[in-house]
Design an enzyme around this catalytic site. Sequence first.
Site, short mmCIF file in Angstrom:
data_model
loop_
_atom_site.label_atom_id
_atom_site.label_comp_id
_atom_site.label_asym_id
_atom_site.label_seq_id
_atom_site.Cartn_x
_atom_site.Cartn_y
_atom_site.Cartn_z
N GLU A 170 0.30 -0.19 -2.24
CA GLU A 170 0.92 -0.13 -0.91
C GLU A 170 2.43 -0.11 -1.02
O GLU A 170 3.01 -0.47 -2.05
CB GLU A 170 0.46 -1.31 -0.05
N GLY A 314 4.00 -4.97 -6.20
CA GLY A 314 3.17 -4.15 -5.31
C GLY A 314 3.02 -2.75 -5.85
O GLY A 314 3.02 -2.52 -7.06
N GLU A 315 2.85 -1.79 -4.95
CA GLU A 315 2.69 -0.37 -5.28
C GLU A 315 1.35 -0.05 -5.93
O GLU A 315 1.03 1.11 -6.15
CB GLU A 315 3.81 0.14 -6.20
N GLY A 316 0.56 -1.06 -6.28
CA GLY A 316 -0.63 -0.84 -7.09
C GLY A 316 -0.38 -1.01 -8.57
O GLY A 316 -1.24 -0.70 -9.40
#
Length: 346
Positions: A170, A314-316
């Site tokens: 995300e 985050g970001e995966g």
Amino acid sequence: MHSFAITAPDRGMENSLKHKVDRKTKPPGALGQLETLAVQIGLIQQTLSPSLDRPQMLVFAGDHGAAKAGVSASPQEVTWQMVGNFLNGGAAINVFCRASGIALSVVDAGVAHDFVTVDGLIDAKIAHGTASYLDQPAMSAAQCAEAVGRGAAIVRQLAAQGCRVVGFGEMGIGNTAAASLITHALTGVALADCVGRGTGLDDAGLARKQALLAQAAGRWQAAGGDAAPLAVLAEFGGFEIAMMAGAMLAAAEAKMVLLIDGFIVGAAALVAARLEPALVDYCVFCHRSAEPGHRAQLQALRAEPLLDLGLRLGEGTGAALAFPLVKAAVAFLNEMASFESAGVAG
């Protein structure tokens, strides 16, 4: 509202999977969590020889109305700027997906910016960001349902193309705040224990974030404090969180392996699991975030993550970093010699 037919994997072959693991040329249990993971993936796919075909990372991006009030250290514009970075291949998630052999797509769930059409970007925008949950619900029930449905549609298309493993990431300035409120509302853990520094707040910024979130929680409680999963999602969530929840539900329905990242992705998983508890059987919890609220999520989901590296990007990124371990678990199940085949006394 959307309905999903999610059932727990049939455990009829669990003993066969465990026997296959135990007869590998190693002491019983010597590969620790990888053994549990191999059995889990075998049960998800209902086979003694699972495969991780066409792995895909989906990074869902959205903006939050409350970000303008100062719940994050970064300005809201960073959301769309980072989406551009993802699309140009320059972010951490791009690097880690390339290193781990995962295809990457970015989903515009509700960024406050208009993007040009470009490869790798999925336009699923609900609106240019949510409303501020400091004053009103972040989204309407209809918007929430639309986001869930669009997320599900994206994953169903992937499943139709042969994808069997999907990672969730995300991007959205202010979304650690939203995740904190969702976690508090769904677990009952004290709000103060669910709030962290996000993108790097100092002590004064953290105090301000805590005060603003207490205001939002107070408004929700004064309105009746409906703790139903979708009500909480609409109250505090971002479009990216709602879309992830729908995508997860569709992925579990399609019996895919779900790679769950950290705190914000965990908030979506918490919502999805409260709607469909069997979803957890399809989830690989990839890492333990440094955000304090993530521990509350993991405890509520009875999850033991693969990695604990102090990540909070985050970001995966945690999911991409853990994927080589997932591949290793499947590889040893499929390729490692047994005592019988190797002629080793076991």
